[in-house]
Design a protein around this motif. Structure first.
Motif, short mmCIF file in Angstrom:
data_model
loop_
_atom_site.label_atom_id
_atom_site.label_comp_id
_atom_site.label_asym_id
_atom_site.label_seq_id
_atom_site.Cartn_x
_atom_site.Cartn_y
_atom_site.Cartn_z
N GLU A 15 48.48 32.29 48.35
CA GLU A 15 48.23 31.56 47.10
C GLU A 15 47.35 32.36 46.16
O GLU A 15 46.28 32.83 46.54
N ASP A 16 47.85 32.52 44.93
CA ASP A 16 47.05 33.19 43.91
C ASP A 16 45.81 32.38 43.61
O ASP A 16 45.87 31.18 43.37
N ALA A 17 44.66 33.04 43.62
CA ALA A 17 43.40 32.38 43.25
C ALA A 17 42.78 33.15 42.10
O ALA A 17 42.96 34.37 41.98
N MET A 18 42.03 32.45 41.28
CA MET A 18 41.44 33.07 40.10
C MET A 18 40.15 33.80 40.47
O MET A 18 39.04 33.37 40.17
N GLY A 19 40.32 34.91 41.16
CA GLY A 19 39.27 35.86 41.39
C GLY A 19 39.80 37.21 40.94
O GLY A 19 40.86 37.64 41.40
N ILE A 20 39.13 37.86 40.00
CA ILE A 20 39.66 39.08 39.40
C ILE A 20 38.63 40.20 39.49
O ILE A 20 37.47 40.02 39.11
N MET A 21 39.06 41.36 40.01
CA MET A 21 38.21 42.54 40.01
C MET A 21 38.38 43.27 38.68
O MET A 21 39.49 43.68 38.33
N ILE A 22 37.32 43.41 37.95
CA ILE A 22 37.37 43.99 36.60
C ILE A 22 37.08 45.48 36.67
O ILE A 22 35.97 45.89 37.02
N ALA A 23 38.05 46.29 36.34
CA ALA A 23 37.86 47.73 36.30
C ALA A 23 37.23 48.12 34.96
O ALA A 23 37.38 47.43 33.95
N THR A 24 36.54 49.24 34.93
CA THR A 24 35.86 49.67 33.71
C THR A 24 36.84 49.97 32.58
O THR A 24 36.48 49.90 31.40
N ASN A 25 38.08 50.31 32.91
CA ASN A 25 39.06 50.62 31.87
C ASN A 25 39.91 49.41 31.49
O ASN A 25 40.93 49.55 30.82
N ASN A 26 39.50 48.20 31.93
CA ASN A 26 40.22 46.96 31.63
C ASN A 26 41.66 46.97 32.12
O ASN A 26 42.54 46.34 31.54
N SER A 27 41.93 47.68 33.20
CA SER A 27 43.29 47.74 33.74
C SER A 27 43.77 46.39 34.24
O SER A 27 44.93 46.22 34.57
N VAL A 28 42.86 45.40 34.28
CA VAL A 28 43.25 44.06 34.68
C VAL A 28 44.38 43.52 33.83
O VAL A 28 45.23 42.78 34.28
N PHE A 29 44.42 43.89 32.56
CA PHE A 29 45.48 43.39 31.68
C PHE A 29 46.86 43.83 32.16
O PHE A 29 47.79 43.05 32.25
N THR A 30 47.00 45.09 32.48
CA THR A 30 48.26 45.62 32.96
C THR A 30 48.63 45.02 34.31
O THR A 30 49.77 44.65 34.56
N SER A 31 47.65 44.88 35.15
CA SER A 31 47.92 44.47 36.52
C SER A 31 48.20 42.99 36.68
O SER A 31 48.93 42.59 37.57
N THR A 32 47.58 42.15 35.85
CA THR A 32 47.70 40.71 36.05
C THR A 32 48.66 40.02 35.10
O THR A 32 49.10 38.90 35.38
N GLY A 33 48.96 40.62 33.98
CA GLY A 33 49.81 39.96 32.99
C GLY A 33 49.02 39.23 31.92
O GLY A 33 49.57 38.82 30.90
N PHE A 34 47.71 39.05 32.11
CA PHE A 34 46.88 38.45 31.07
C PHE A 34 46.79 39.37 29.87
O PHE A 34 46.64 40.58 30.01
N THR A 35 46.84 38.80 28.68
CA THR A 35 46.64 39.58 27.46
C THR A 35 45.20 39.48 26.98
O THR A 35 44.76 40.26 26.15
#
Length: 258
Positions: free
Chosen positions: A139-159
């Protein structure tokens, strides 16, 4: 998508029967015209952890200090149980036992009663607990590891990042040693119990699976269809994921009334 759909449950004229005046939704989780006295959102890591810890108490699965592990869901339906916590349980499309202790046959029909086999998958050890927190689907849970280059956007689909109250933020790092990994856990999220041994991926509470630091989102609970089946399942299990869609992934909505 899981996050967006659970937030949309709050919109006006929703199909769930919630009274609402909210008319529009933003990717961050904001609602236009939100005067609601309730909140719907995708499970946060902390919320999953709170329920996991509840099982380890007299209100959950402990009696006189003796606690039992939540049974594994070995099928594709909710509220099912393998009838044990074995790491050798095979995946069965329907699951072996129903939440109310009936054997389920190959036609997905309840047959005879088998006391204790179904409710063993409950977080409280009775019919009133929460099910499917071990096995079933990751189950997807809202815990996100934030990289310094904001790669979270590419990896998660969030804009854009969600509002702070809707996710637990973790610092991402490339080191994979015990000390640095352990620091990434938070008190209350139910992750430190399994990230304490990185050298062999197992060895945490109930031998549950380790969150590896190579990706950015948290999966919780394990899956009956995962290649390692029950060896990766457990209420304290966690795993990294990029936010992609897979047939072994699911989600859990949370309703808060205030």
């Amino acid at each position: 998508t899981f996050f967006q759909e659970t937030r949309k449950m709050e919109l006006k004229d929703n199909i769930y029967g919630f009274e609402s005046k909210a008319t529009a939704y933003t990717d961050s989780g904001d609602l236009t015209g939100d005067t609601n006295n309730f909140d719907t959102h995708l499970t946060k890591n902390m919320e999953w952890g709170a329920v996991a810890y509840l099982t380890q108490s007299k209100y959950g699965r402990c009696t006189n200090g003796n606690c039992s592990e939540v049974y594994f869901n070995n099928g594709g339906y909710t509220g099912r149980s393998a009838g044990n916590t074995s790491e050798n349980s095979d995946y069965i499309a329907n699951g072996s036992y129903s939440y109310d202790d009936y054997i389920i046959n190959s036609d997905n029909v309840k047959t005879s009663k088998s006391t204790g086999k179904g409710i063993g998958a409950s977080t409280t050890g009775n019919i009133y607990g929460i099910y499917d927190m071990s096995g079933g689907n990751w189950e997807d849970a809202m815990g996100i590891m934030i990289a310094t280059n904001n790669s979270v956007f590419t990896s998660t689909g969030f804009t854009t990042y969600p509002k702070d109250k809707y996710y637990d933020k973790y610092s991402y790092g490339t080191t994979n040693n015990n000390v640095e990994a352990y620091k990434r856990g938070k008190l209350g999220d139910g992750t430190k119990e399994v990230i304490k041994q990185l050298n062999n991926n197992l060895g945490g509470w109930y031998g549950d699976y380790l969150l590896i630091s190579s990706n950015v989102m948290f999966l919780r609970g394990g899956s009956s269809a995962h290649e390692n089946k029950a060896t990766t399942a457990g209420i304290f299990s966690s795993y990294p994921e990029s936010g992609r869609a897979l047939n072994i992934l699911g989600d859990r909505s949370v309703l808060v009334i205030y």
